[in-house]
Design a protein around this motif. Structure first.
Motif, PDB file in Angstrom:
ATOM      1  N   PHE A 194       0.831  -1.214   0.000  1.00 52.86           N
ATOM      2  CA  PHE A 194       0.000   0.000   0.000  1.00 52.86           C
ATOM      3  C   PHE A 194       0.859   1.254   0.000  1.00 52.86           C
ATOM      4  O   PHE A 194       0.433   2.303  -0.494  1.00 52.86           O
ATOM      5  N   ALA A 195       2.065   1.189   0.573  1.00 49.09           N
ATOM      6  CA  ALA A 195       2.982   2.331   0.465  1.00 49.09           C
ATOM      7  C   ALA A 195       3.353   2.572  -0.989  1.00 49.09           C
ATOM      8  O   ALA A 195       3.412   3.726  -1.451  1.00 49.09           O
ATOM      9  N   ILE A 196       3.587   1.497  -1.730  1.00 43.69           N
ATOM     10  CA  ILE A 196       3.872   1.628  -3.164  1.00 43.69           C
ATOM     11  C   ILE A 196       2.641   2.125  -3.899  1.00 43.69           C
ATOM     12  O   ILE A 196       2.748   2.915  -4.850  1.00 43.69           O
TER      13      ILE A 196
ATOM     14  N   ALA B 122      -1.917   4.667   6.573  1.00 47.64           N
ATOM     15  CA  ALA B 122      -0.858   5.629   6.908  1.00 47.64           C
ATOM     16  C   ALA B 122       0.397   5.349   6.089  1.00 47.64           C
ATOM     17  O   ALA B 122       1.092   6.279   5.660  1.00 47.64           O
ATOM     18  N   SER B 123       0.688   4.068   5.845  1.00 40.89           N
ATOM     19  CA  SER B 123       1.845   3.741   4.999  1.00 40.89           C
ATOM     20  C   SER B 123       1.615   4.221   3.568  1.00 40.89           C
ATOM     21  O   SER B 123       2.558   4.612   2.874  1.00 40.89           O
ATOM     22  N   HIS B 124       0.369   4.187   3.130  1.00 40.72           N
ATOM     23  CA  HIS B 124       0.014   4.702   1.798  1.00 40.72           C
ATOM     24  C   HIS B 124       0.394   6.172   1.684  1.00 40.72           C
ATOM     25  O   HIS B 124       1.020   6.605   0.700  1.00 40.72           O
ATOM     26  N   GLN B 125       0.033   6.959   2.697  1.00 35.81           N
ATOM     27  CA  GLN B 125       0.325   8.394   2.676  1.00 35.81           C
ATOM     28  C   GLN B 125       1.820   8.655   2.795  1.00 35.81           C
ATOM     29  O   GLN B 125       2.343   9.589   2.194  1.00 35.81           O
TER      30      GLN B 125
ATOM     31  N   ALA C 174       3.245   8.122  -0.542  1.00 36.12           N
ATOM     32  CA  ALA C 174       2.902   9.251  -1.407  1.00 36.12           C
ATOM     33  C   ALA C 174       3.817  10.445  -1.151  1.00 36.12           C
ATOM     34  O   ALA C 174       4.280  11.105  -2.089  1.00 36.12           O
ATOM     35  N   ALA C 175       4.102  10.716   0.128  1.00 35.32           N
ATOM     36  CA  ALA C 175       4.958  11.858   0.465  1.00 35.32           C
ATOM     37  C   ALA C 175       6.379  11.654  -0.063  1.00 35.32           C
ATOM     38  O   ALA C 175       6.992  12.580  -0.613  1.00 35.32           O
ATOM     39  N   VAL C 176       6.912  10.431   0.085  1.00 30.40           N
ATOM     40  CA  VAL C 176       8.266  10.142  -0.407  1.00 30.40           C
ATOM     41  C   VAL C 176       8.332  10.289  -1.926  1.00 30.40           C
ATOM     42  O   VAL C 176       9.270  10.880  -2.472  1.00 30.40           O
ATOM     43  N   ALA C 177       7.335   9.773  -2.628  1.00 29.71           N
ATOM     44  CA  ALA C 177       7.335   9.839  -4.088  1.00 29.71           C
ATOM     45  C   ALA C 177       7.185  11.271  -4.583  1.00 29.71           C
ATOM     46  O   ALA C 177       7.809  11.661  -5.578  1.00 29.71           O
TER      47      ALA C 177
END
Length: 436
Positions: free
Chosen positions: A238-240, A363-366, A369-372
């Motif tokens: 989900f982070a990806i 939260a890992s999704h967001q 998103a912030a890192v990308a």
């Protein structure tokens, strides 16, 4: 004989309205960047900081909001969230310093919209539906895209014709207008109306009451889930997902298209079209989740997304060609189709605590998103092109497909137990644990 509509569907309708509003409220600052810059002469980076705070809190609030809903009920939490959004938006008309913008749009609106994020979807579907859970999850998730489609064109027109203050007051009024509907129709559990969840057997045991404070439940859910392989596979995938949607395409598609000579208006229209097809794709994904293994669905979604991102750099041009339209349709159908199967898997692996655990996965999704968003900007600054960012994102999405297929079927549901604090008694001026 006329069949009576099950109350679960009315709860779902109210939740959909709240989610549509939350998505629109959260996205509103994007139409106010330049008007605020022109009026106050604040740097765009400072104004963008409010948006960044909003995004971070939107993700981090979700697990705690889900725990609060377990403890105090959805109706109270959603009502409080709408009031926070109304206050955050309405108070901006009185601001005269940039920190006030960060407080209002960043903190207040971020906390409010985060409390009505996808963890709210997981809570509604987990409590009120046994049958059609996947479909309802898809419809409610699609409310996010619908909110942006409904609000942004309207608010952009209002900002242009009447100024940003009028738009801010419209958002505040819209948030408050939903409150009576929530108080009237949103119920916390089927038992409150003397019914069972939609599709549940009459002899199903009622859910155990929440124990401990909301923060303790949220942290306890994370602690228990973090001991499992499934949580890290879901959170990693989900982070990806966040990196390859909100962080990269949502933030950098328009400037990337502009680099190739396409007008910003045309690129923005393409992005809006992505949102339109996202609604259809997410509802279809919910329907499929009721009928197929969610692990297989996630693997397919991420793999197809990765392939589309790998070919995207060759599609940019100064005008919209057929190949770009095919990408927009295909990518739009896949945008947040990952949500229904991810919610279903959190429920499968973590039982009644699934909504809270999904809050942490979100939260890992967001975070992704912030890192990308930052990473793609650095790539563009250093290399003068976004090409490497698209290729890396495509590879990561294929990696997320592998992570999803590594999830195992079945297994034991992970319980989340909150130990009550040890009572203490006074001895002189000290406190010591009470004797049994």
């Amino acid at each position: 004989m006329t069949r009576r509509l099950h109350p679960a569907w009315l709860v779902a309708v109210v939740a959909f309205v709240a989610l549509v509003g939350a998505a629109g409220f959260r996205a509103t600052p994007s139409v106010m960047l330049h008007p605020l810059h022109e009026e106050f002469r604040w740097p765009l980076a400072t104004i963008s900081a409010a948006v960044s705070v909003n995004l971070i809190l939107y993700g981090l609030t979700a697990p705690f909001a889900a725990a609060l809903m377990e403890k105090f009920g959805m109706r109270r939490v959603v009502t409080g969230a709408l009031v926070l959004v109304a206050a955050g938006s309405g108070l901006t008309v009185f601001m005269n310093a940039s920190w006030q913008l960060i407080l209002c749009w960043g903190v207040l609106v971020g906390l409010g919209t985060g409390s009505m994020a996808l963890a709210f979807v997981a809570t509604v579907t987990g409590r009120w539906f046994v049958k059609r859970r996947g479909l309802v999850t898809g419809v409610l998730t699609a409310g996010g895209a619908a909110g942006q489609l409904v609000f942004l064109p309207l608010l952009a027109t209002v900002v242009e014709s009447n100024g940003w203050r009028t738009a801010a007051l419209i958002v505040a009024a819209a948030a408050l207008a939903v409150v009576p509907l929530v108080l009237w129709r949103l119920r916390d559990r089927p038992a409150d109306l003397g019914v069972t969840a939609y599709g549940a057997a009459g002899d199903d045991p009622p859910p155990a009451p929440a124990t401990g404070g909301a923060a303790a439940r949220a942290v306890g859910a994370l602690r228990a889930a973090a001991r499992t392989r499934a949580f890290w596979l879901l959170a990693g995938g989900f982070a990806i997902c966040g990196a390859t949607t909100n962080g990269l395409v949502g933030t950098h598609f328009i400037p990337a298209a502009h680099d190739h000579g396409m007008t910003e208006t045309t690129a923005a229209s393409l992005l809006a079209l992505v949102g339109l097809f996202d609604i259809a794709g997410t509802i279809a994904s919910g329907w499929l989740t009721d009928r197929m293994d969610p692990r297989v669905l996630l693997g397919a979604y991420y793999a197809l997304r990765g392939g589309s991102l790998l070919v995207l750099p060759t599609l940019f041009a100064d005008s919209v060609g057929p190949s770009m339209l095919v990408f927009v349709i295909f990518y739009g159908l896949d945008w947040v189709a990952t949500v229904p199967p991810t919610v279903a898997l959190c429920r499968e692996y973590f039982g009644a605590s699934g909504p809270v655990v999904f809050g942490w996965v979100f939260a890992s999704h967001q975070a992704g998103a912030a890192v990308a968003a930052t990473g793609a900007g650095l790539v563009r600054d250093q290399l003068g092109t976004y090409a490497l960012a698209w290729y890396v994102a495509g590879g990561l999405a294929i990696g997320a497909a592998v992570l999803s297929l590594m999830l195992r079927r079945g297994g034991t549901v992970v319980p989340v137990v909150i130990e009550p604090p040890t009572p203490k008694v006074a001895v002189g001026w000290r406190l010591r644990p009470a004797e049994d």
